[in-house]
Design an enzyme around this catalytic site. Structure first.
Site, mmCIF file in Angstrom:
data_model
loop_
_atom_site.group_PDB
_atom_site.id
_atom_site.type_symbol
_atom_site.label_atom_id
_atom_site.label_comp_id
_atom_site.label_asym_id
_atom_site.label_seq_id
_atom_site.Cartn_x
_atom_site.Cartn_y
_atom_site.Cartn_z
ATOM 1 N N SER A 106 -0.999 -143.136 86.053
ATOM 2 C CA SER A 106 -0.192 -143.607 87.182
ATOM 3 C C SER A 106 -1.083 -144.494 88.041
ATOM 4 C CB SER A 106 0.298 -142.432 88.030
ATOM 5 O OG SER A 106 0.987 -141.502 87.246
ATOM 6 N N LYS A 150 7.371 -145.111 88.533
ATOM 7 C CA LYS A 150 6.601 -143.898 88.816
ATOM 8 C C LYS A 150 6.347 -143.741 90.320
ATOM 9 C CE LYS A 150 3.732 -140.394 88.214
ATOM 10 N NZ LYS A 150 4.153 -139.047 87.830
ATOM 11 N N LYS A 187 -3.330 -140.482 96.140
ATOM 12 C CA LYS A 187 -3.543 -141.752 95.432
ATOM 13 C C LYS A 187 -2.199 -142.443 95.159
ATOM 14 C CE LYS A 187 -3.397 -141.383 91.194
ATOM 15 N NZ LYS A 187 -2.458 -141.501 90.082
HETATM 16 P P1 NAD Z 1 -7.701 -135.600 85.335
HETATM 17 O O1 NAD Z 1 -8.630 -135.978 86.425
HETATM 18 O O2 NAD Z 1 -7.575 -134.160 84.935
HETATM 19 O O3 NAD Z 1 -8.071 -136.432 83.990
HETATM 20 C C1 NAD Z 1 -8.575 -137.737 83.967
HETATM 21 C C2 NAD Z 1 -9.667 -137.819 82.903
HETATM 22 O O4 NAD Z 1 -10.150 -139.166 82.805
HETATM 23 C C3 NAD Z 1 -10.886 -136.948 83.217
HETATM 24 O O5 NAD Z 1 -11.147 -136.064 82.132
HETATM 25 C C4 NAD Z 1 -12.013 -137.967 83.437
HETATM 26 O O6 NAD Z 1 -13.286 -137.469 83.030
HETATM 27 C C5 NAD Z 1 -11.552 -139.118 82.561
HETATM 28 N N1 NAD Z 1 -12.129 -140.418 82.897
HETATM 29 C C6 NAD Z 1 -12.300 -140.990 84.125
HETATM 30 N N2 NAD Z 1 -12.835 -142.214 84.019
HETATM 31 C C7 NAD Z 1 -13.002 -142.463 82.691
HETATM 32 C C8 NAD Z 1 -13.486 -143.567 81.943
HETATM 33 N N3 NAD Z 1 -13.934 -144.691 82.549
HETATM 34 N N4 NAD Z 1 -13.499 -143.471 80.595
HETATM 35 C C9 NAD Z 1 -13.074 -142.348 79.966
HETATM 36 N N5 NAD Z 1 -12.591 -141.266 80.617
HETATM 37 C C10 NAD Z 1 -12.570 -141.316 81.961
HETATM 38 O O7 NAD Z 1 -6.286 -136.197 85.742
HETATM 39 P P2 NAD Z 1 -4.828 -135.804 85.178
HETATM 40 O O8 NAD Z 1 -4.232 -134.748 86.052
HETATM 41 O O9 NAD Z 1 -4.899 -135.604 83.696
HETATM 42 O O10 NAD Z 1 -4.035 -137.169 85.509
HETATM 43 C C11 NAD Z 1 -4.187 -138.364 84.735
HETATM 44 C C12 NAD Z 1 -3.135 -139.367 85.203
HETATM 45 O O11 NAD Z 1 -1.834 -138.817 84.987
HETATM 46 C C13 NAD Z 1 -3.228 -139.698 86.715
HETATM 47 O O12 NAD Z 1 -2.938 -141.046 86.910
HETATM 48 C C14 NAD Z 1 -2.157 -138.799 87.308
HETATM 49 O O13 NAD Z 1 -1.667 -139.332 88.524
HETATM 50 C C15 NAD Z 1 -1.115 -138.810 86.205
HETATM 51 N N6 NAD Z 1 -0.216 -137.643 86.192
HETATM 52 C C16 NAD Z 1 -0.711 -136.375 86.361
HETATM 53 C C17 NAD Z 1 0.165 -135.298 86.359
HETATM 54 C C18 NAD Z 1 -0.332 -133.893 86.557
HETATM 55 O O14 NAD Z 1 0.511 -133.000 86.784
HETATM 56 N N7 NAD Z 1 -1.617 -133.613 86.485
HETATM 57 C C19 NAD Z 1 1.548 -135.496 86.174
HETATM 58 C C20 NAD Z 1 2.020 -136.785 85.962
HETATM 59 C C21 NAD Z 1 1.119 -137.859 85.974
#
Ligand code: NAD
Length: 296
Positions: free
Chosen positions: A96, A171, A239
């Site tokens: 997102s 979104k 965010k």
């Molecule tokens: P998270 O922080 O658990 O996961 C993100 C991952 O990306 C981490 O493991 C981090 O180490 C990795 N990362 C960061 N920079 C990187 C890079 N340069 N190269 C490789 N890996 C890298 O976050 P999440 O909860 O999984 O959310 C991910 C996305 O999905 C966000 O944009 C969030 O807004 C969206 N989202 C989350 C949810 C939820 O319920 N958690 C629901 C819908 C959408």
């Protein structure tokens, strides 16, 4: 079957990647945190040592990263996806992020013959695990048609909403609705609790009526347990609201309620609750009213 790359194996990315493995796809994976790679490798994925290496081994690369800066770093940065991607590679960014950032990444990718779709999701961790996310996609129809079956492994609904950036615009609308819903639920439930009415009974009494919602059904059981383990962290919702406010102001749309809820979330962050699930918004009201909404 297409060779898929998966970058970003966090709360959402890890179960999404595992569902692709279960469906029989071969997966090359990378995350900057190595333990997150190990977990998905145990489920059958091939470990890579950079985002570039993921792209070298894939026809389709999926990214699931926190926000615009991380997507730009992983795709456009040194040893990034574009360094390893051949012409004809499809990049599906499921993070997102700001719609403008999706357009920027797409423009840069085009120079290398890489087509980008922005395909953020809604539904949270439980639906990522079940493979029942709602996926909203922006980009060309013909590219969408090529990846629709793959997205359907992760989502119960996969909708092309328009050109690149439209997925993230949708979104942002989704995130405004969810944030305002949780806040309305919190305000109302704290009122009933302080007035002495049993919170569980209030929840059961209203969930079938007009006030019922997916948010109420997903978040109230956790609130009643006092369980604010994420899920979706308040800081990630901050965010999304920051992206929503910025985009709204660019487009010329005042969003007064989103602004108010943003300040509620900022207060929670200052109070050390930024890493709580967004269901924990209720703690703002609980502190003000000096009452807790819990199962009795
Ligand atoms: P998270 O922080 O658990 O996961 C993100 C991952 O990306 C981490 O493991 C981090 O180490 C990795 N990362 C960061 N920079 C990187 C890079 N340069 N190269 C490789 N890996 C890298 O976050 P999440 O909860 O999984 O959310 C991910 C996305 O999905 C966000 O944009 C969030 O807004 C969206 N989202 C989350 C949810 C939820 O319920 N958690 C629901 C819908 C959408």
């Amino acid at each position: 079957m297409e060779k898929i790359g998966f970058v970003g194996l966090g709360i959402m990315g890890s179960p999404m990647a595992k569902n692709l493995l279960k469906a029989g796809y071969s997966l090359a994976v990378y995350d900057i945190v190595s333990e997150k790679i190990d977990d998905v490798v145990k489920a059958g994925a091939q470990a890579c040592s950079s985002n570039k290496e993921v792209a070298e081994n894939s026809e389709i690369v999926i990214t699931m990263l926190p926000n615009s800066p991380e997507v730009k770093e992983a795709v456009l940065g040194a040893d990034g996806v574009l360094d390893g991607a051949g012409s004809g590679t499809i990049l599906v960014d499921m993070s997102s992020i700001a719609p403008l950032a999706s357009k920027e990444v797409s423009e840069k990718a085009k120079e290398k013959g890489v087509v980008v779709l922005d395909a953020p999701v809604s539904g949270g961790e439980p639906k990522a695990v079940d493979g029942t996310l709602a996926i909203m996609v922006g980009g060309p129809q013909e590219t969408f048609d090529k990846v629709k079956d793959i997205l359907s492994v992760m989502g119960a609904s996969v909708t092309l909403v328009g050109e690149i950036g439209s997925g993230n615009m949708t979104k942002l609308a989704n995130q405004i609705i969810v944030a305002l819903n949780i806040t309305a639920m919190s305000e109302a439930m704290v009122l009933a609790a302080k007035a002495g009415v049993d919170s569980e009974k209030v929840f059961q009494a209203i969930r079938g009526g007009l006030a019922g919602s997916t948010v109420l059904d997903a978040k109230m059981p956790l609130v009643l347990e006092g369980n604010f383990k994420p899920g979706f962290r308040i800081e990630l919702h901050i965010k999304d609201l920051a992206n929503a406010l910025e985009t709204a102001h660019e487009v010329g749309v005042p969003v007064p309620l989103s602004g108010a809820v943003m300040e509620v979330m900022q207060a929670l962050k200052v109070d050390g609750k930024g890493a709580d699930d967004h269901g924990g918004i209720i703690q703002f009201y609980e502190k003000l009213a000096k009452v807790e909404v819990r199962r009795q």
